[in-house]
Design a protein around this motif. Structure first.
Motif, PDB file in Angstrom:
ATOM      1  N   MET A 129       0.827  -1.181   0.000  1.00  0.00           N
ATOM      2  CA  MET A 129       0.000   0.000   0.000  1.00  0.00           C
ATOM      3  C   MET A 129       0.876   1.252   0.000  1.00  0.00           C
ATOM      4  N   LEU A 130       1.962   1.187   0.714  1.00  0.00           N
ATOM      5  CA  LEU A 130       2.865   2.336   0.738  1.00  0.00           C
ATOM      6  C   LEU A 130       3.483   2.562  -0.638  1.00  0.00           C
ATOM      7  N   TYR A 131       3.679   1.476  -1.384  1.00  0.00           N
ATOM      8  CA  TYR A 131       4.211   1.584  -2.748  1.00  0.00           C
ATOM      9  C   TYR A 131       3.274   2.413  -3.630  1.00  0.00           C
ATOM     10  N   TYR A 132       1.962   2.120  -3.547  1.00  0.00           N
ATOM     11  CA  TYR A 132       0.999   2.853  -4.362  1.00  0.00           C
ATOM     12  C   TYR A 132       0.912   4.315  -3.933  1.00  0.00           C
ATOM     13  N   LEU A 177       3.429   6.103  -2.874  1.00  0.00           N
ATOM     14  CA  LEU A 177       4.581   6.757  -3.493  1.00  0.00           C
ATOM     15  C   LEU A 177       4.391   6.929  -4.999  1.00  0.00           C
ATOM     16  N   VAL A 178       3.759   5.949  -5.648  1.00  0.00           N
ATOM     17  CA  VAL A 178       3.500   6.056  -7.086  1.00  0.00           C
ATOM     18  C   VAL A 178       2.580   7.242  -7.370  1.00  0.00           C
ATOM     19  N   PHE A 179       1.478   7.359  -6.627  1.00  0.00           N
ATOM     20  CA  PHE A 179       0.563   8.474  -6.846  1.00  0.00           C
ATOM     21  C   PHE A 179       1.208   9.805  -6.486  1.00  0.00           C
ATOM     22  N   LEU A 180       2.087   9.817  -5.499  1.00  0.00           N
ATOM     23  CA  LEU A 180       2.792  11.045  -5.145  1.00  0.00           C
ATOM     24  C   LEU A 180       3.710  11.485  -6.276  1.00  0.00           C
ATOM     25  N   VAL A 181       4.420  10.549  -6.874  1.00  0.00           N
ATOM     26  CA  VAL A 181       5.301  10.875  -7.994  1.00  0.00           C
ATOM     27  C   VAL A 181       4.482  11.360  -9.192  1.00  0.00           C
ATOM     28  N   ILE A 182       3.349  10.704  -9.454  1.00  0.00           N
ATOM     29  CA  ILE A 182       2.480  11.146 -10.546  1.00  0.00           C
ATOM     30  C   ILE A 182       1.988  12.564 -10.292  1.00  0.00           C
ATOM     31  N   ALA A 183       1.617  12.863  -9.053  1.00  0.00           N
ATOM     32  CA  ALA A 183       1.151  14.208  -8.706  1.00  0.00           C
ATOM     33  C   ALA A 183       2.257  15.237  -8.900  1.00  0.00           C
ATOM     34  N   LEU A 184       3.474  14.897  -8.504  1.00  0.00           N
ATOM     35  CA  LEU A 184       4.584  15.844  -8.661  1.00  0.00           C
ATOM     36  C   LEU A 184       4.890  16.105 -10.136  1.00  0.00           C
ATOM     37  N   ILE A 185       4.912  15.054 -10.939  1.00  0.00           N
ATOM     38  CA  ILE A 185       5.198  15.216 -12.360  1.00  0.00           C
ATOM     39  C   ILE A 185       4.082  16.004 -13.043  1.00  0.00           C
ATOM     40  N   ALA A 186       2.833  15.677 -12.725  1.00  0.00           N
ATOM     41  CA  ALA A 186       1.708  16.390 -13.318  1.00  0.00           C
ATOM     42  C   ALA A 186       1.708  17.860 -12.893  1.00  0.00           C
ATOM     43  N   LEU A 234      -4.398   6.990   0.719  1.00  0.00           N
ATOM     44  CA  LEU A 234      -3.677   5.728   0.863  1.00  0.00           C
ATOM     45  C   LEU A 234      -2.666   5.780   1.998  1.00  0.00           C
ATOM     46  N   PHE A 235      -2.013   6.928   2.172  1.00  0.00           N
ATOM     47  CA  PHE A 235      -1.036   7.071   3.250  1.00  0.00           C
ATOM     48  C   PHE A 235      -1.706   6.949   4.613  1.00  0.00           C
ATOM     49  N   PHE A 236      -2.849   7.591   4.784  1.00  0.00           N
ATOM     50  CA  PHE A 236      -3.541   7.516   6.068  1.00  0.00           C
ATOM     51  C   PHE A 236      -4.099   6.118   6.313  1.00  0.00           C
ATOM     52  N   LEU A 237      -4.554   5.437   5.259  1.00  0.00           N
ATOM     53  CA  LEU A 237      -4.982   4.051   5.414  1.00  0.00           C
ATOM     54  C   LEU A 237      -3.810   3.175   5.852  1.00  0.00           C
ATOM     55  N   PHE A 248      -3.644   0.956   9.299  1.00  0.00           N
ATOM     56  CA  PHE A 248      -3.336  -0.470   9.317  1.00  0.00           C
ATOM     57  C   PHE A 248      -2.065  -0.763  10.097  1.00  0.00           C
ATOM     58  N   LEU A 249      -1.095   0.134  10.059  1.00  0.00           N
ATOM     59  CA  LEU A 249       0.125  -0.044  10.835  1.00  0.00           C
ATOM     60  C   LEU A 249      -0.166  -0.023  12.331  1.00  0.00           C
ATOM     61  N   VAL A 250      -0.966   0.937  12.763  1.00  0.00           N
ATOM     62  CA  VAL A 250      -1.312   1.038  14.187  1.00  0.00           C
ATOM     63  C   VAL A 250      -2.108  -0.181  14.630  1.00  0.00           C
TER      64      VAL A 250
END
Length: 54
Positions: free
Chosen positions: A1-4, A6-15, A34-37, A41-43
């Motif tokens: 989930m953390l991977y996705y 980071l992927v969406f964060l990179v897409i947001a930065l590029i866009a 996704l980060f808050f989810l 789940f970590l907690v």
């Protein structure tokens, strides 16, 4: 989930750099959700691990 996240964060930065503000905003919103989810789940996982030991 953390991977996705980071992927969406990179897409947001590029866009954002390329000027696609709608896509950047949507991608950043998805990454934030996704980060808050992931944090929730970590907690939950940590609490369940402590309960099993005790």
């Amino acid at each position: 989930m953390l991977y996705y996240t980071l992927v969406f964060l990179v897409i947001a930065l590029i866009a954002g750099v390329l000027g696609f503000t709608g896509i950047a905003g949507a991608s950043a919103g998805i990454a934030q959700i996704l980060f808050f989810l992931f944090l929730v789940f970590l907690v939950i996982s940590l609490v369940m691990g402590l309960v099993r030991r005790g």
